[in-house]
Design an enzyme around this catalytic site. Structure first.
Site, short mmCIF file in Angstrom:
data_model
loop_
_atom_site.label_atom_id
_atom_site.label_comp_id
_atom_site.label_asym_id
_atom_site.label_seq_id
_atom_site.Cartn_x
_atom_site.Cartn_y
_atom_site.Cartn_z
N ALA A 3 1.08 -1.69 -0.01
CA ALA A 3 -0.38 0.48 -0.13
C ALA A 3 0.74 1.04 0.13
CB ALA A 3 -0.60 -0.04 0.94
N HIS B 233 18.02 -11.02 -2.21
CA HIS B 233 17.45 -11.50 -0.09
C HIS B 233 18.07 -12.85 -0.19
CE1 HIS B 233 14.63 -8.68 -0.30
NE2 HIS B 233 13.97 -8.85 -1.37
#
EC number: 3.5.4.6
Length: 824
Positions: free
Chosen positions: A438, A655
């Site tokens: 978001a 990652h």
């Protein structure tokens, strides 16, 4: 001292059965203009046929072989059952944990030390029965090397470097600290895993560590083929060439006319079972011959996954790999104690070169968030002042100007601030990937995201192009900072590629400091629920068919053809912590039959991306075009089998946090030198606190790691986010100047910049192994550090390869001494 073949000296075949090469139909005269000396000819085959990858170069059977499928199925089912839990599914039951093995060994050693006072023969029997590491079955090669070599050092070919720094040499018996039977089983399993990775890298024309290949060649029935993955420049770069590559004479997006494009091959394309097949006629029918291109066999891929899944939970192998990793950490600490001052002195001798003046590449950064929040705020305010009346959006069929968009939000330029923008990650995003996503919406409004950071909108991505070009200008001004920006292709429609390419070409979004990667979000379930896709194969067609069309007939997609020359490869992105409701196996639906609204598992996405990319790479290589690599997000969260799939199929990953709890995989990633782009600040806000990040541990052990920013818009504050990442890491973990320069050098090696550019940045010999491939005048990394990394990797590879060779050799007398330091 035994000699080993140097890189590039052996010309041999693939370790798997290769499908027929590219050939052209005589009915397609246009093909001659595209392939030159390699014309295409028809070759009859059935759709779905694949090369046989099942033959290893030697017998690598272990005690687990008959149980791989059952073990893997149990792990996958456990992964599904525990997907709701925060604990990772690779934390397995205590059937054979490292602690129990350690305790058992310590008890035995205590018993031996007590009994030896009473009965010396007990010690001898114990050594024969349990610690029989380097006796009867040990290595003939060790025997040949051992006499007179241990005290003379490791590397005769570089006597000068040998005198430059201090080494720790482990001699004598029982150096690996595990029973010989466990060593042999672990070595065979590790070698088998490395062969699995090598065949998939060869199949897709991706790179494989040359040092690792050289040691695997000793075990192969036939030498592995040494391949050049980048086209060499027409004129080699001299040793005295400048650090900065020559500027381009003209913009690369000029000459976009179809008439200037390579010719049409006249080939047909059709996707069969999720993989694009190439046919000798434009409109293929059932009897049309297929142009045979290699791609992985699904059945063998599943079998290989099962082998690796069984390997990573085998107790003795976990103990062996854990011990080797601990040894690597301790050895590096000893190296630093002995040589830190020498490394620093070597750096100080180099004129005009320090950490600020060496090349650094941000190998993991998303284009939509490559600017910091202050930069985005200033750009929005500038747009509101200069383009207030420009039509930028369509709402329910009604066009809106920029003024009307902000009036509907009851905002003015004066009201905007960094806090109002609200794009920065905070403590509420930890383990909440939904809240993090978001944050991509400025002021919480998706309409602003569409207007300012999208390539496909009412204004054809004009604002986004401008802000990206400003970021590029900042990188060019810094000279030494570079980035590989990720742009998104969703697979919802066939024209996405053309729209993206037109955005880049029309707005001239290009910089010598920037390369592109294309990320494919794993959002099939969302599109299927909305009715935008009928099945998973439609998504694959939308992603890959335009690429094949642009390769077969570049004039049909002129902008795309130009754009693809600056694309490094593919990335697979999404929240890895989301539960997976399916296990990818032979019973999984084929892509055309995947019509349910559940998302396919991670390995499903990766396999079909890899299979199509492999076919595409061979087609493009034959035409002399740029090829692609697979560099997915992997190991940030979720189950361990994500890292297994990436070990097999990906050249690099981003990652890799979960490797810290998977010692077998971490050791494999080390031996294969798989690049890992780590983003500690990003992880700190999402999944793992900064002080727990394993990057310093990975670096000390010798894994190929680099620092990257991921999302500067969400995680960084300054104009130079990559330098911010380096500075925080250096302060928190007390990295030395040599450590920082090593990370920077790794980032260039991992990146997709061309061979010619890397030759300027790292030196013309950068592809050579060890210190010979290092130029401290360009990298500021001392030869001492590079030599240490190279020697340590060679010793680890020698340990496992020579253990495998020992089975094929005759028994060695117990009294023969052993030295584990092979020459390069």
């Amino acid at each position: 001292m035994a000699s080993y073949p140097g890189p590039g000296k052996s010309k041999a075949k693939y370790p798997f059965k290769k499908r027929a090469g590219l050939q052209a139909s005589a009915a397609a005269p246009e093909a001659r203009s595209g392939l030159g000396a390699s014309p295409l000819q028809s070759a009859r085959s059935l759709p779905g046929n694949a090369p046989c990858l099942k033959h290893f170069p030697l017998d690598l059977r272990t005690s687990m072989d008959g149980k791989c499928k059952e073990i893997a199925e149990e792990l996958f089912s456990r992964s599904l059952a525990e997907s709701e839990l925060r604990s990772a599914p690779y934390e397995f039951p205590e059937e054979s944990p490292i602690e129990q093995l350690e305790e058992r060994r310590q008890r035995l050693e205590r018993q031996i030390s007590q009994d030896v006072k009473l009965e010396p023969d007990i010690l001898l029997r114990a050594k024969q029965d349990f610690l029989k590491t380097d006796s009867d079955s040990d290595l003939q090669l060790y025997k040949e090397q051992g006499e007179g070599q241990g005290d003379r050092g490791l590397w005769e070919r570089d006597v000068v470097l040998e005198r430059e720094f201090q080494r720790v040499i482990i001699s004598g018996e029982e150096k690996c600290g595990v029973p010989f039977t466990d060593l042999l089983d672990a070595a065979k399993s590790v070698v088998r895993a490395l062969f699995i990775r090598e065949k998939y890298m060869a199949l897709s024309l991706q790179s494989f560590c040359p040092t690792t290949r050289r040691y695997l060649q000793q075990l192969a029935e036939k030498p592995l083929e040494t391949r050049t993955y980048e086209q060499s420049p027409d004129t080699p770069v001299s040793a005295d060439a400048p650090v900065h590559p020559p500027a381009l004479e003209q913009h690369p997006y000029e000459h976009c006319e179809p008439s200037a494009m390579p010719g049409d091959l006249g080939l047909g394309l059709r996707m069969v079972r999720g993989v694009v097949h190439v046919y000798t006629r434009r409109d293929p029918d059932e009897h049309c011959p297929e142009v045979e291109l290699p791609y992985p066999d699904l059945q063998e891929f599943v079998a290989d996954v099962n082998v690796l899944m069984a390997l990573i939970i085998n107790g003795p192998i976990k103990s062996f790999c854990y011990r080797r990793l601990q040894y690597l950490s301790s050895k590096f600490q000893m190296h630093v104690l002995l040589n830190e001052m020498k490394e620093l002195a070597a750096q100080k001798k180099v004129p005009h070169r320090d950490f600020y003046n060496i090349r650094k590449v941000d190998t993991h950064i998303h284009a939509s968030s490559c600017m910091n929040q202050k930069h985005l705020l200033r750009f929005i305010k500038r747009a509101m002042k200069r383009h207030l009346e420009e039509i930028v959006h369509v709402e329910q069929g009604r066009e809106q100007t920029l003024r009307e968009v902000f009036e509907s939000m009851n905002l003015t330029a004066y009201d905007l601030s960094v806090d109002t923008l609200d794009v920065h990650a905070d403590r509420n995003t930890f383990h909440r990937f939904d809240k993090f996503n978001a944050k991509y919406n400025p002021i919480g409004e998706s309409v602003l995201r569409e207007i300012f950071i999208k390539t496909d909108n009412k204004i054809s991505g004009k604002y986004f192009a401008h802000i990206i070009k400003e970021v590029m200008a900042d990188l060019e001004e810094s000279k030494y900072q570079n980035a590989e920006l990720r742009l998104s292709i969703y697979g919802r429609s066939r024209d996405e590629w053309d729209k993206l390419a037109r955005w880049a070409v029309n707005h001239k979004v290009h910089s010598p400091n920037v390369r592109w990667l294309v990320q494919v979000p794993r959002l099939f379930d969302v599109y299927r629920t909305k009715g935008q896709l009928a099945n998973f194969q439609e998504m694959l067609e939308n992603i890959f068919l335009p690429l094949f069309e642009a390769t077969v007939h570049p004039a049909s997609h002129p902008e795309l053809h130009l754009f693809l020359e600056h694309v490094d490869g593919f990335d697979s992105v999404d929240d890895e912590s989301k539960p997976e409701n399916h296990v990818f196996n032979l019973e999984s639906p084929l892509p055309e039959a995947w019509v349910e609204e559940d998302n396919p598992p991670y390995a499903y996405y990766l396999y079909y991306t890899f299979a199509n990319m492999a076919m595409l790479n061979h087609l493009r290589r034959q035409r002399g075009f740029h090829t692609f690599v697979l560099r997915p997000h992997c190991g940030e969260a979720g189950p361990i089998h994500h890292l297994v799939s990436a070990f097999m199929l990906a050249e690099n990953i981003s990652h890799g946090l979960l490797l810290r709890k998977a010692p077998v995989l971490q050791y494999l990633y080390y031996l294969a030198q798989i690049g890992i782009a780590m983003s500690p600040l990003s992880n700190n806000s999402l999944f793992l606190s900064y002080h727990r990040n394993p990057l310093p541990e990975y670096l000390s052990r010798g894994l190929m790691v680099s620092l990257s920013t991921d999302d500067p818009l969400q995680f960084h504050f300054t104009k130079e986010p990559l330098m911010e990442e380096y500075s925080i890491a250096t302060q928190v973990w007390k990295l030395s100047s040599c450590d920082m320069c090593e990370l920077a050098r790794n980032s260039v090696l991992m990146s997709g910049f061309s061979h010619k550019v890397k030759s300027h940045w790292l030196g013309p010999n950068y592809t050579k192994e060890g210190p010979e491939g290092n130029d401290i005048r360009r990298t500021n990394v001392p030869d001492i550090r590079v030599g240490y990394r190279y020697e340590t990797l060679c010793q680890e590879l020698a340990l496992i390869t020579q253990a495998v060779q020992s089975e094929m050799l005759e028994t060695i007398p117990e009294e023969v001494g052993i030295v584990m330091s092979p020459g390069p």
